[in-house]
Design a protein around this motif. Sequence first.
Motif, PDB file in Angstrom:
ATOM      1  N   VAL A  24     -11.499   8.067  25.700  1.00 30.16           N
ATOM      2  CA  VAL A  24     -12.089   8.379  27.007  1.00 30.16           C
ATOM      3  C   VAL A  24     -11.736   7.252  27.968  1.00 30.16           C
ATOM      4  CG1 VAL A  24     -13.975   9.776  26.073  1.00 30.16           C
ATOM      5  CG2 VAL A  24     -14.312   7.340  26.398  1.00 30.16           C
ATOM      6  N   HIS A  25     -11.787   7.560  29.267  1.00 30.42           N
ATOM      7  CA  HIS A  25     -11.547   6.527  30.272  1.00 30.42           C
ATOM      8  C   HIS A  25     -12.537   5.392  30.061  1.00 30.42           C
ATOM      9  CE1 HIS A  25      -8.537   8.412  32.762  1.00 30.42           C
ATOM     10  NE2 HIS A  25      -9.226   9.537  32.765  1.00 30.42           N
ATOM     11  N   GLU A  27     -14.209   3.623  32.119  1.00 26.51           N
ATOM     12  CA  GLU A  27     -15.412   3.740  32.951  1.00 26.51           C
ATOM     13  C   GLU A  27     -16.366   4.818  32.435  1.00 26.51           C
ATOM     14  OE1 GLU A  27     -12.180   6.203  34.947  1.00 26.51           O
ATOM     15  OE2 GLU A  27     -12.283   4.195  34.120  1.00 26.51           O
ATOM     16  N   GLN A  28     -15.887   5.742  31.616  1.00 25.70           N
ATOM     17  CA  GLN A  28     -16.746   6.779  31.049  1.00 25.70           C
ATOM     18  C   GLN A  28     -17.405   6.325  29.747  1.00 25.70           C
ATOM     19  OE1 GLN A  28     -13.829   9.906  30.883  1.00 25.70           O
ATOM     20  NE2 GLN A  28     -14.665  10.876  32.701  1.00 25.70           N
ATOM     21  N   GLN A  29     -16.875   5.296  29.119  1.00 23.55           N
ATOM     22  CA  GLN A  29     -17.440   4.834  27.850  1.00 23.55           C
ATOM     23  C   GLN A  29     -18.889   4.384  27.987  1.00 23.55           C
ATOM     24  OE1 GLN A  29     -15.064   2.019  25.731  1.00 23.55           O
ATOM     25  NE2 GLN A  29     -13.392   3.463  25.448  1.00 23.55           N
ATOM     26  N   PHE A  31     -21.090   5.856  29.574  1.00 24.32           N
ATOM     27  CA  PHE A  31     -21.910   7.066  29.519  1.00 24.32           C
ATOM     28  C   PHE A  31     -21.826   7.765  28.159  1.00 24.32           C
ATOM     29  CE2 PHE A  31     -20.527   6.997  34.125  1.00 24.32           C
ATOM     30  CZ  PHE A  31     -21.713   6.456  34.595  1.00 24.32           C
ATOM     31  N   SER A  32     -20.610   7.896  27.623  1.00 24.41           N
ATOM     32  CA  SER A  32     -20.410   8.714  26.417  1.00 24.41           C
ATOM     33  C   SER A  32     -20.159   7.913  25.150  1.00 24.41           C
ATOM     34  CB  SER A  32     -19.226   9.654  26.628  1.00 24.41           C
ATOM     35  OG  SER A  32     -18.012   8.925  26.719  1.00 24.41           O
ATOM     36  N   GLN A  88     -17.304  13.807  24.681  1.00 24.96           N
ATOM     37  CA  GLN A  88     -16.107  13.054  25.033  1.00 24.96           C
ATOM     38  C   GLN A  88     -14.910  13.988  25.090  1.00 24.96           C
ATOM     39  OE1 GLN A  88     -15.607   9.724  22.293  1.00 24.96           O
ATOM     40  NE2 GLN A  88     -17.810   9.680  21.955  1.00 24.96           N
ATOM     41  N   HIS A  91      -8.968  11.476  27.568  1.00 21.63           N
ATOM     42  CA  HIS A  91      -8.540  11.259  28.955  1.00 21.63           C
ATOM     43  C   HIS A  91      -7.159  11.838  29.233  1.00 21.63           C
ATOM     44  CE1 HIS A  91      -5.532   7.988  28.611  1.00 21.63           C
ATOM     45  NE2 HIS A  91      -6.202   7.667  27.523  1.00 21.63           N
ATOM     46  N   GLN A  94      -7.920  15.530  30.335  1.00 24.64           N
ATOM     47  CA  GLN A  94      -9.025  15.828  31.248  1.00 24.64           C
ATOM     48  C   GLN A  94      -8.517  16.645  32.431  1.00 24.64           C
ATOM     49  OE1 GLN A  94     -11.201  12.230  32.213  1.00 24.64           O
ATOM     50  NE2 GLN A  94     -12.558  12.582  30.493  1.00 24.64           N
ATOM     51  N   ASN A 128     -23.830   9.544  37.147  1.00 26.20           N
ATOM     52  CA  ASN A 128     -22.676  10.252  36.604  1.00 26.20           C
ATOM     53  C   ASN A 128     -22.566  11.620  37.283  1.00 26.20           C
ATOM     54  OD1 ASN A 128     -20.607  11.305  35.069  1.00 26.20           O
ATOM     55  ND2 ASN A 128     -21.506  10.738  33.109  1.00 26.20           N
ATOM     56  N   ALA A 131     -20.534  14.554  35.624  1.00 26.73           N
ATOM     57  CA  ALA A 131     -21.219  15.208  34.513  1.00 26.73           C
ATOM     58  C   ALA A 131     -22.360  16.082  35.015  1.00 26.73           C
ATOM     59  CB  ALA A 131     -21.745  14.170  33.526  1.00 26.73           C
TER      60      ALA A 131
END
Length: 161
Positions: A24-25, A27-29, A31-32, A88, A91, A94, A128, A131
């Motif tokens: 995952v990107h 910056e998304q880690q 969150f996820s 997840q 990336h 996506q 987020n 999402a």
Amino acid sequence: MTTRLVPYEQLDATQREQLDGLEVHPEQQAFSGDIYTALHTLLKAPEPGIKGFALLADERPVAFLLLKHGPFLPHWASAGTATLHALQVDHRVQGRGYGQACLQALPEAARLAWPELKGLMLSVDADNQAALKLYLKQGWVDSGEAYKGRIGYERRMTLDF
């Protein structure tokens, strides 16, 4: 492209190896999480109240998620539900509708795992926006309540069956 959401235990050895490469990107880690943490949660001590699912696109894993039920429900969840965690999407793929495909297939997969379920719940960081928009578009309902989570304020969302 054909997609299907399958329980982790139905993946073959090649698919499990491919899933290990899901990224995952950065910056998304926040969150996820990442695939290693999610798989550790699933595999460290297998429990009937924690299920992993991979979204296959033409039989190759492109997304992963966890569901928790019973004694593994977080404090904010209602009895009789399962909660969504660690959604997840790799990336590299996506923007192709795989997150939406996961959410569309999720109710059926959850009911197959636990037929007694009345619905699903999730907690999403209030910042987020991508999402939140995706969940709302798929019929999840924002409870209107926010609480302090590990990295910011979280919103609770539900999807009743």
